[in-house]
Design a protein around this motif. Structure first.
Motif, PDB file in Angstrom:
ATOM      1  N   TYR A  18      66.095  51.735  29.413  1.00 32.04           N
ATOM      2  CA  TYR A  18      64.819  51.325  28.836  1.00 32.04           C
ATOM      3  C   TYR A  18      64.195  50.303  29.772  1.00 32.04           C
ATOM      4  O   TYR A  18      64.775  49.227  29.965  1.00 32.04           O
ATOM      5  CB  TYR A  18      65.023  50.632  27.481  1.00 32.04           C
ATOM      6  CG  TYR A  18      65.439  51.536  26.350  1.00 32.04           C
ATOM      7  CD1 TYR A  18      64.701  52.666  26.017  1.00 32.04           C
ATOM      8  CD2 TYR A  18      66.551  51.235  25.576  1.00 32.04           C
ATOM      9  CE1 TYR A  18      65.079  53.478  24.964  1.00 32.04           C
ATOM     10  CE2 TYR A  18      66.932  52.046  24.510  1.00 32.04           C
ATOM     11  CZ  TYR A  18      66.191  53.166  24.220  1.00 32.04           C
ATOM     12  OH  TYR A  18      66.564  53.963  23.178  1.00 32.04           O
ATOM     13  N   LYS A  33      59.602  50.954  21.121  1.00 32.65           N
ATOM     14  CA  LYS A  33      60.033  49.714  21.779  1.00 32.65           C
ATOM     15  C   LYS A  33      59.173  49.426  23.018  1.00 32.65           C
ATOM     16  O   LYS A  33      58.658  48.329  23.190  1.00 32.65           O
ATOM     17  CB  LYS A  33      61.493  49.932  22.183  1.00 32.65           C
ATOM     18  CG  LYS A  33      62.167  48.847  22.959  1.00 32.65           C
ATOM     19  CD  LYS A  33      63.623  49.288  23.066  1.00 32.65           C
ATOM     20  CE  LYS A  33      64.441  48.545  24.053  1.00 32.65           C
ATOM     21  NZ  LYS A  33      65.752  48.193  23.482  1.00 32.65           N
ATOM     22  N   ARG A  53      55.528  48.590  22.057  1.00 36.77           N
ATOM     23  CA  ARG A  53      55.381  47.202  21.573  1.00 36.77           C
ATOM     24  C   ARG A  53      55.448  46.204  22.736  1.00 36.77           C
ATOM     25  O   ARG A  53      54.710  45.225  22.763  1.00 36.77           O
ATOM     26  CB  ARG A  53      56.464  46.875  20.553  1.00 36.77           C
ATOM     27  CG  ARG A  53      56.176  47.517  19.214  1.00 36.77           C
ATOM     28  CD  ARG A  53      57.143  46.989  18.155  1.00 36.77           C
ATOM     29  NE  ARG A  53      56.895  47.630  16.875  1.00 36.77           N
ATOM     30  CZ  ARG A  53      57.699  47.513  15.822  1.00 36.77           C
ATOM     31  NH1 ARG A  53      58.803  46.792  15.914  1.00 36.77           N
ATOM     32  NH2 ARG A  53      57.400  48.116  14.708  1.00 36.77           N
ATOM     33  N   CYS A  54      56.353  46.441  23.696  1.00 37.24           N
ATOM     34  CA  CYS A  54      56.464  45.535  24.858  1.00 37.24           C
ATOM     35  C   CYS A  54      55.162  45.542  25.653  1.00 37.24           C
ATOM     36  O   CYS A  54      54.704  44.499  26.127  1.00 37.24           O
ATOM     37  CB  CYS A  54      57.593  45.972  25.784  1.00 37.24           C
ATOM     38  SG  CYS A  54      59.208  45.675  25.105  1.00 37.24           S
ATOM     39  N   CYS A  89      65.848  50.767  13.608  1.00 43.39           N
ATOM     40  CA  CYS A  89      65.885  49.611  14.513  1.00 43.39           C
ATOM     41  C   CYS A  89      65.133  49.997  15.779  1.00 43.39           C
ATOM     42  O   CYS A  89      65.547  50.922  16.488  1.00 43.39           O
ATOM     43  CB  CYS A  89      67.312  49.202  14.855  1.00 43.39           C
ATOM     44  SG  CYS A  89      67.334  47.961  16.175  1.00 43.39           S
ATOM     45  N   VAL A  90      64.038  49.312  16.027  1.00 41.03           N
ATOM     46  CA  VAL A  90      63.199  49.659  17.183  1.00 41.03           C
ATOM     47  C   VAL A  90      63.931  49.345  18.484  1.00 41.03           C
ATOM     48  O   VAL A  90      63.811  50.078  19.467  1.00 41.03           O
ATOM     49  CB  VAL A  90      61.843  48.925  17.111  1.00 41.03           C
ATOM     50  CG1 VAL A  90      60.994  49.231  18.338  1.00 41.03           C
ATOM     51  CG2 VAL A  90      61.090  49.342  15.859  1.00 41.03           C
ATOM     52  N   ASP A  91      64.741  48.268  18.496  1.00 41.05           N
ATOM     53  CA  ASP A  91      65.459  47.926  19.727  1.00 41.05           C
ATOM     54  C   ASP A  91      66.442  49.016  20.143  1.00 41.05           C
ATOM     55  O   ASP A  91      66.615  49.288  21.319  1.00 41.05           O
ATOM     56  CB  ASP A  91      66.196  46.589  19.573  1.00 41.05           C
ATOM     57  CG  ASP A  91      65.227  45.430  19.705  1.00 41.05           C
ATOM     58  OD1 ASP A  91      64.248  45.575  20.466  1.00 41.05           O
ATOM     59  OD2 ASP A  91      65.425  44.393  19.042  1.00 41.05           O
ATOM     60  N   CYS A  92      67.123  49.632  19.169  1.00 38.41           N
ATOM     61  CA  CYS A  92      68.025  50.745  19.518  1.00 38.41           C
ATOM     62  C   CYS A  92      67.295  52.075  19.451  1.00 38.41           C
ATOM     63  O   CYS A  92      67.861  53.090  19.806  1.00 38.41           O
ATOM     64  CB  CYS A  92      69.191  50.949  18.572  1.00 38.41           C
ATOM     65  SG  CYS A  92      70.041  49.636  17.856  1.00 38.41           S
ATOM     66  N   GLU A  93      66.106  52.092  18.917  1.00 43.24           N
ATOM     67  CA  GLU A  93      65.385  53.344  18.648  1.00 43.24           C
ATOM     68  C   GLU A  93      66.309  54.272  17.847  1.00 43.24           C
ATOM     69  O   GLU A  93      66.481  55.441  18.167  1.00 43.24           O
ATOM     70  CB  GLU A  93      64.931  54.027  19.953  1.00 43.24           C
ATOM     71  CG  GLU A  93      63.938  53.218  20.794  1.00 43.24           C
ATOM     72  CD  GLU A  93      62.475  53.342  20.340  1.00 43.24           C
ATOM     73  OE1 GLU A  93      62.254  53.746  19.179  1.00 43.24           O
ATOM     74  OE2 GLU A  93      61.578  53.019  21.140  1.00 43.24           O
ATOM     75  N   HIS A 148      71.860  44.792  17.290  1.00 39.58           N
ATOM     76  CA  HIS A 148      70.918  43.736  17.674  1.00 39.58           C
ATOM     77  C   HIS A 148      70.817  42.565  16.695  1.00 39.58           C
ATOM     78  O   HIS A 148      70.134  41.584  16.982  1.00 39.58           O
ATOM     79  CB  HIS A 148      69.516  44.336  17.882  1.00 39.58           C
ATOM     80  CG  HIS A 148      69.467  45.266  19.044  1.00 39.58           C
ATOM     81  ND1 HIS A 148      69.646  46.626  18.928  1.00 39.58           N
ATOM     82  CD2 HIS A 148      69.317  45.018  20.369  1.00 39.58           C
ATOM     83  CE1 HIS A 148      69.582  47.186  20.123  1.00 39.58           C
ATOM     84  NE2 HIS A 148      69.384  46.236  21.015  1.00 39.58           N
ATOM     85  N   SER A 194      62.191  48.102  29.245  1.00 34.70           N
ATOM     86  CA  SER A 194      61.486  47.171  28.365  1.00 34.70           C
ATOM     87  C   SER A 194      61.539  45.757  28.932  1.00 34.70           C
ATOM     88  O   SER A 194      60.776  44.890  28.531  1.00 34.70           O
ATOM     89  CB  SER A 194      62.093  47.200  26.967  1.00 34.70           C
ATOM     90  OG  SER A 194      63.491  47.093  27.059  1.00 34.70           O
TER      91      SER A 194
END
Ligand code: ME8
Length: 495
Positions: A12, A54, A57-58, A126-130, A146, A14
């Motif tokens: 990612y 993710k 959003r970044c 969870c957006v961080d892990c998608e 997370h 990100s």
């Protein structure tokens, strides 16, 4: 020529690349380079996973379009490969047209087979892990990876009938011991599969940064339904190259994404009627036993680290410190310790002693051997036996064990040199065998410390590149009497 396809996960972008990304690329590179020496035609792919919420959003946070954001960030991931001497044959970005086409094609095939239906997704994400979670998977109502609260989603979605692949997955795992390695990860997945397997939501409508669903442009493909397919895009599936390479594929991934690569990827491939590849899972690089994180100030920039120490000391440290498949700790002190103690004092010292002796005391030429004594014969025997010994470990992906063995041979070499004491005895055999030992070491060290191995090759004045040799030839005494070497320089620095 035998084929071999090896891939890393795609990162990612990100944020900037971290030690985990560096570690995975290095381990995979070691295997790819080893396989090339063993005569395989290798396709080694790495890249970036650029779609999804993710990333969107970044990008918003930085007031950039997602495309602009990933274009800026991917520069660092390419740079990481370059500075670490990663020998990847491809760097795939999921925003490339060649990948989007493959991702849509796989979706269409599965849809045509009646494996995809439309419904509503309601639940946690969870957006961080998608990744979708069920409440029972959470730890204190937070994402187990997370430790953040997952979002609640309710939206129209296409679903893939993953649930019906549970039995087939279990059967495959039980039948093929090498489908998921190491065994601890295999058991973990088998145990999770004891529970019923839910169908997978494979499309999203609440944002648009993704590959459009080919049958309904209001939807974009779920980011894992997009990212996993990169492994097929990189070999140009469907086509001649993928036909040759795909059956040989091994995915090297970290321990947090085993489910995605075995259960999700396995069932997608089964549904599409495509061979399910092998997965090897590595552990995490931690710091003082803790996960590296921005909040605890333990994030190390691998590009900065290479600027300070060079690629080989970092590569050497990570492979020798962390058993492949287990977690390990990163610390700059241990890196320095291994550099000074092992690379410099063992390997560097050996190369320096032999090469400078030949260069200064024998007019730069390898001497003609006389009748071999006991110590000489022992050394020749070791040179002859190590390549097979190391291969056995490398073939099982025991990278740490393989590197340990090669370094043991260097240590034997130092003891041999000490015993022969060429400064006061006849040095013909010592220099002849010493030069051959260095050649053999250079070949076997190539996968681990590619830059230093190439320099050893250069000082020995041998033709071609060390990375284009045949592994088996490392057991031969191929440097002949009267061969002229080049002026050597120290291989490593003291830090
Ligand atoms: O998971 N130590 O991307 P990612 C070792 N895009 N490895 C680590 C690590 C650590 N501390 N942290 C992460 C993704 N990794 C997805 C993959 S593949 C179709 C899609 C590993 O950037 C991690 O396990 O979060 C994964 O294998 C890789 O780095 C990329 O992680």
């Amino acid at each position: 020529m035998k084929k071999f396809l090896i891939t890393t996960a795609i990162d990612y972008p990100s944020g900037r690349p971290h030690m985990g990304h560096a570690y995975e690329k290095i381990c995979t590179d070691v295997i790819a380079r080893y396989k090339r020496l063993k005569g395989f035609s290798v396709h080694f792919s790495t890249g970036t996973d650029e779609h999804g919420m993710k990333i969107q959003r970044c990008a918003e946070k930085e007031k950039k379009t997602p495309q602009q954001f990933v274009d800026d960030m991917v520069v660092y991931f390419r740079q990481l490969c370059e500075v670490l001497n990663i020998s990847n044959d491809d760097f795939i970005r999921t925003t490339e047209p060649r990948h989007k086409k493959t991702a849509q094609e796989i979706f269409s095939i599965i849809h045509r087979k009646g494996e995809i239906y439309k419904s509503t997704y309601e639940g946690l994400y969870c957006v961080d892990c998608e990744t979708y979670y069920q409440r029972k998977d959470l730890v204190n109502d937070k994402c187990p990876v997370h430790a953040t609260e997952p979002d609640n989603f309710s939206e129209e979605s296409y679903f893939f009938q993953m649930g019906k692949y549970r039995e087939m997955l279990i059967e495959r795992i039980k039948k093929h011991a090498d489908f998921i390695r190491p065994e601890s990860k295999r058991n973990e997945i088998l145990s999770r599969l004891k529970e019923p397997l839910k169908d997978l939501s494979v499309s999203r409508t609440s944002f648009d940064w993704g590959v459009p669903v080919p049958i309904d442009e209001k939807h974009v493909q779920y980011v894992w339904m997009d990212a996993l397919i990169n492994y097929l895009s990189t070999v140009g599936w469907p086509g001649k190259k993928s036909e040759e390479f795909w059956p040989t594929a091994v995915h090297i991934i970290g321990k947090d994404i085993v489910w995605h690569h075995t259960v999700i990827w396995g069932s997608i491939l089964m549904a599409a009627g495509i061979h399910v590849p092998k997965v090897f899972v590595h552990g995490f690089v931690n710091m003082k036993g803790q996960k590296m994180s921005k909040s605890s100030g333990t994030v190390v920039d691998p590009i900065e680290l290479v600027k300070k120490y060079g690629a080989d000391p970092l590569r050497y440290f990570l492979i020798s410190e962390i058993p492949f498949g287990e977690d390990g700790d990163f610390s700059e002190e241990s890196l320095v310790e291994r550099n000074n103690g092992e690379l410099l004092n063992n390997l560097g010292n050996l190369a320096n002693r032999i090469l400078t002796f030949i260069y200064n005391k024998n007019a730069g030429t390898v001497s003609k051997p006389r009748e071999l004594g006991v110590a000489d014969k022992k050394m020749v025997k070791l040179i002859g036996s190590y390549p097979a010994k190391v291969s056995k470990l490398m073939d099982e992906f025991n990278l740490q064990g393989g590197l340990d063995e090669v370094m043991r041979l260097a240590k034997e070499g130092n003891e041999y040199f000490q015993e022969k004491a060429p400064w006061k005895n006849d040095y013909s055999n010592c220099l002849y065998i010493g030069a051959n030992l260095l050649r053999s070491l250079a070949i076997m060290l190539g996968p681990f410390v590619p830059e230093s191995a190439e320099r050893m090759w250069e000082y020995l004045n041998l033709s071609g590149s060390v990375h284009e040799q045949d592994w088996e030839s490392a057991k031969e005494l191929a440097v002949k009497a009267h061969h002229k070497i080049k002026e050597p320089a120290p291989l490593f620095r003291k830090f």
